[in-house]
Design a protein around this motif. Structure first.
Motif, mmCIF file in Angstrom:
data_model
loop_
_atom_site.group_PDB
_atom_site.id
_atom_site.type_symbol
_atom_site.label_atom_id
_atom_site.label_comp_id
_atom_site.label_asym_id
_atom_site.label_seq_id
_atom_site.Cartn_x
_atom_site.Cartn_y
_atom_site.Cartn_z
ATOM 1 N N LEU A 164 16.367 -2.666 80.515
ATOM 2 C CA LEU A 164 15.847 -3.630 79.545
ATOM 3 C C LEU A 164 14.322 -3.595 79.512
ATOM 4 C CD1 LEU A 164 16.327 -5.894 77.517
ATOM 5 C CD2 LEU A 164 16.405 -7.507 79.431
ATOM 6 N N LYS A 165 13.691 -3.492 80.677
ATOM 7 C CA LYS A 165 12.228 -3.390 80.718
ATOM 8 C C LYS A 165 11.748 -2.167 79.947
ATOM 9 C CE LYS A 165 11.590 -5.643 85.221
ATOM 10 N NZ LYS A 165 11.220 -5.413 86.644
ATOM 11 N N GLU A 166 12.453 -1.041 80.141
ATOM 12 C CA GLU A 166 12.049 0.193 79.473
ATOM 13 C C GLU A 166 12.265 0.099 77.960
ATOM 14 O OE1 GLU A 166 10.697 4.265 79.247
ATOM 15 O OE2 GLU A 166 10.280 2.430 80.350
ATOM 16 N N MET A 170 9.376 0.391 75.128
ATOM 17 C CA MET A 170 9.461 1.365 74.044
ATOM 18 C C MET A 170 9.349 0.685 72.685
ATOM 19 S SD MET A 170 12.526 3.677 75.666
ATOM 20 C CE MET A 170 12.699 4.823 74.315
ATOM 21 N N MET A 171 10.010 -0.452 72.537
ATOM 22 C CA MET A 171 9.949 -1.181 71.271
ATOM 23 C C MET A 171 8.544 -1.706 71.003
ATOM 24 S SD MET A 171 12.949 -1.302 69.704
ATOM 25 C CE MET A 171 14.720 -1.146 70.045
ATOM 26 N N LYS A 172 7.924 -2.273 72.029
ATOM 27 C CA LYS A 172 6.594 -2.854 71.867
ATOM 28 C C LYS A 172 5.557 -1.788 71.549
ATOM 29 C CE LYS A 172 3.135 -5.636 74.294
ATOM 30 N NZ LYS A 172 2.803 -6.356 75.552
ATOM 31 N N GLU A 173 5.617 -0.661 72.268
ATOM 32 C CA GLU A 173 4.616 0.390 72.104
ATOM 33 C C GLU A 173 5.011 1.423 71.060
ATOM 34 O OE1 GLU A 173 3.840 2.042 75.958
ATOM 35 O OE2 GLU A 173 3.446 0.070 76.863
ATOM 36 N N ARG A 174 6.230 1.292 70.493
ATOM 37 C CA ARG A 174 6.742 2.278 69.538
ATOM 38 C C ARG A 174 6.667 3.680 70.141
ATOM 39 N NH1 ARG A 174 9.798 -0.712 66.231
ATOM 40 N NH2 ARG A 174 8.851 -2.748 66.432
ATOM 41 N N ASP A 175 7.095 3.745 71.390
ATOM 42 C CA ASP A 175 7.029 4.990 72.134
ATOM 43 C C ASP A 175 8.430 5.553 72.341
ATOM 44 O OD1 ASP A 175 6.281 7.120 73.783
ATOM 45 O OD2 ASP A 175 6.324 5.891 75.584
ATOM 46 N N GLY A 176 8.749 6.620 71.593
ATOM 47 C CA GLY A 176 10.009 7.323 71.817
ATOM 48 C C GLY A 176 11.231 6.684 71.214
ATOM 49 N N ILE A 177 11.035 5.758 70.277
ATOM 50 C CA ILE A 177 12.194 5.136 69.642
ATOM 51 C C ILE A 177 11.880 4.878 68.170
ATOM 52 C CG2 ILE A 177 11.575 2.720 70.146
ATOM 53 C CD1 ILE A 177 14.575 2.362 70.962
ATOM 54 N N GLU A 178 12.817 5.205 67.299
ATOM 55 C CA GLU A 178 12.659 4.999 65.862
ATOM 56 C C GLU A 178 13.800 4.145 65.342
ATOM 57 O OE1 GLU A 178 12.425 8.625 63.691
ATOM 58 O OE2 GLU A 178 10.634 9.348 64.724
ATOM 59 N N THR A 241 5.951 -1.024 63.059
ATOM 60 C CA THR A 241 5.674 -2.286 63.745
ATOM 61 C C THR A 241 6.905 -3.164 63.546
ATOM 62 O OG1 THR A 241 4.580 -3.133 61.750
ATOM 63 C CG2 THR A 241 3.176 -2.187 63.468
ATOM 64 N N GLY A 242 6.997 -4.226 64.304
ATOM 65 C CA GLY A 242 8.186 -5.075 64.208
ATOM 66 C C GLY A 242 7.841 -6.520 63.949
ATOM 67 N N ARG A 243 7.440 -6.830 62.732
ATOM 68 C CA ARG A 243 7.046 -8.192 62.375
ATOM 69 C C ARG A 243 8.179 -8.935 61.670
ATOM 70 N NH1 ARG A 243 2.803 -8.022 65.746
ATOM 71 N NH2 ARG A 243 1.157 -6.601 65.049
ATOM 72 N N THR A 244 8.089 -10.252 61.692
ATOM 73 C CA THR A 244 9.070 -11.086 61.002
ATOM 74 C C THR A 244 9.134 -10.738 59.513
ATOM 75 O OG1 THR A 244 8.644 -12.896 62.549
ATOM 76 C CG2 THR A 244 9.710 -13.466 60.463
ATOM 77 N N HIS A 245 10.339 -10.480 59.013
ATOM 78 C CA HIS A 245 10.578 -10.226 57.582
ATOM 79 C C HIS A 245 9.760 -9.047 57.049
ATOM 80 C CE1 HIS A 245 11.734 -14.776 57.095
ATOM 81 N NE2 HIS A 245 12.540 -14.118 57.904
ATOM 82 N N GLN A 246 9.357 -8.140 57.931
ATOM 83 C CA GLN A 246 8.430 -7.078 57.542
ATOM 84 C C GLN A 246 8.902 -6.268 56.343
ATOM 85 O OE1 GLN A 246 6.741 -4.721 60.722
ATOM 86 N NE2 GLN A 246 6.797 -2.840 59.510
ATOM 87 N N ILE A 247 10.119 -5.743 56.414
ATOM 88 C CA ILE A 247 10.630 -4.900 55.326
ATOM 89 C C ILE A 247 10.718 -5.703 54.033
ATOM 90 C CG2 ILE A 247 12.623 -3.568 54.525
ATOM 91 C CD1 ILE A 247 13.229 -2.922 57.457
ATOM 92 N N ARG A 248 11.206 -6.908 54.122
ATOM 93 C CA ARG A 248 11.439 -7.723 52.938
ATOM 94 C C ARG A 248 10.141 -8.061 52.216
ATOM 95 N NH1 ARG A 248 14.818 -12.555 55.461
ATOM 96 N NH2 ARG A 248 14.773 -13.286 53.288
ATOM 97 N N VAL A 249 9.139 -8.525 52.971
ATOM 98 C CA VAL A 249 7.894 -8.953 52.329
ATOM 99 C C VAL A 249 7.076 -7.770 51.839
ATOM 100 C CG1 VAL A 249 6.498 -9.072 54.451
ATOM 101 C CG2 VAL A 249 5.967 -10.575 52.526
ATOM 102 N N GLN A 250 7.081 -6.649 52.571
ATOM 103 C CA GLN A 250 6.286 -5.501 52.131
ATOM 104 C C GLN A 250 6.891 -4.820 50.908
ATOM 105 O OE1 GLN A 250 5.550 -3.315 56.033
ATOM 106 N NE2 GLN A 250 3.495 -3.319 55.135
ATOM 107 N N LEU A 251 8.201 -4.675 50.865
ATOM 108 C CA LEU A 251 8.824 -4.072 49.685
ATOM 109 C C LEU A 251 8.610 -4.952 48.454
ATOM 110 C CD1 LEU A 251 12.130 -2.604 51.148
ATOM 111 C CD2 LEU A 251 10.301 -1.324 50.037
#
Length: 325
Positions: A164-166, A170-178, A241-251
């Motif tokens: 879980l720590k790893e 990875m999610m926070k740093e966007r390192d190695g995960i898409e 990045t992983g912000r609240t409603h990111q996809i919805r508001v940007q599109l």
């Protein structure tokens, strides 16, 4: 005298942080007093920053009465098991990737404290004998990502503390995960877009607006068209990045609102979607998770190159087929 054996899921954390979780009802002052006077690790005094290892033996020189008052409340043995609504996409000893259905919260909130995805996964692991909340008092299997109640698709959980720590790193740093999403937007998108915006969130209204201030939180999203028809586009979206409603508001801000989205969408489009398909919320699906390009090693190294796919639910497929054929 109270004896505590450190399990694998309780290891690799500082003594003071462990005791703050284990003795959740104790004050911070009481915790540090215990560390100074009333605790030994493997027969020795330790400082608050000492990192615990699996197999370490803690002895607390306090009474049973004091311990009972300070200790974290244990789970109710007779608590009702939540009904399993998710399906398993992938599982091994470290992680669990599941498909979250429409209408289910990832975590509980003030209105729904029990029946949410995180609790369902905990009950699933307890029933499998892979998690014992009475043994691993300071650790709970948890999601490393979250989806809105009405967004469907992949959510990945760490089943063990180190995993879980790893995942969280990875999610926070966007390192190695898409993370790849699928959605249908209003408008004919015919090119790749990289959307870069800054956001401000109204916590009370749970509403995100774009900001012209570079000091506000940045949102970065890649969008690729997959298929166009009748003024709509099926798109694939990748989050940086992983912000609240990111996809919805940007599109929506780019002129391609997600169909059905009551907060950020186009009212005339939403009215048609409601009339023709009964769609009253955003049609958004977390479709794919890739482990690739990690910058440094860890407990999840073996996942490098793996890809997990979650098929869209029946309603998504039905609307897609009707619009695009």
């Amino acid at each position: 005298m109270i004896k505590i054996s450190i399990t694998e899921n309780q290891a690799n954390q500082r003594l003071d942080r462990f005791l703050r979780k284990y003795l959740a009802n104790a004050s911070l002052g009481s915790i540090y007093k215990i560390i100074r006077k009333d605790v030994k690790v493997n027969g020795k005094r330790m400082n608050p920053q000492s990192v615990l290892k699996a197999g370490d033996q803690l002895v607390l020189y306090i009474s049973q009465e004091e311990f009972a008052q300070m200790k974290k409340t244990e789970p109710d043995k007779n608590r009702t098991i939540t009904k399993k609504q998710f399906s398993v996409i992938y599982e091994d000893e470290n992680i669990l990737a599941v498909s979250k259905p429409f209408g289910l919260l990832t975590h509980g909130d003030s209105r729904e404290k029990k029946n949410h995805l995180a609790n369902q996964v905990i009950d699933y692991l307890i029933q499998k004998g892979e998690y014992d909340p009475r043994r691993d008092i300071t650790f709970t299997p948890s999601p490393a990502s979250r989806l809105d109640r009405n967004t469907t698709g992949l959510v990945v959980f760490g089943k063990k503390s180190e995993a879980l720590k790893e995942l969280n790193r990875m999610m926070k740093e966007r390192d190695g995960i898409e993370k790849i999403y699928l959605t249908i937007v209003a408008g004919n998108l015919d090119r790749h877009l990289q959307l870069v915006d800054h956001m401000v969130k109204d916590e009370e209204k749970n509403l995100v607006t774009l900001s012209g201030c570079d000091e506000d939180r940045v949102m970065i999203t890649d969008v690729w068209p997959v298929e166009n028809s009748h003024g709509y586009t099926l798109v694939q979206v990748r989050l940086h990045t992983g912000r609240t409603h990111q996809i919805r508001v940007q599109l929506a801000a780019a002129g391609f609102p997600i169909i059905g989205d009551g907060k950020y969408g186009k009212p005339s489009v939403n009215a048609r979607m409601k009339k023709e398909y009964g769609l009253t919320t955003q049609l958004l699906h977390a479709h794919k998770l890739k482990f690739c390009g990690r910058s440094w090693g860890g407990v999840l190294d073996y996942l490098e190159g793996r890809e997990f796919i979650c098929k869209p639910p029946e309603r998504f497929e039905r609307i897609k087929k009707d619009i695009f054929g």
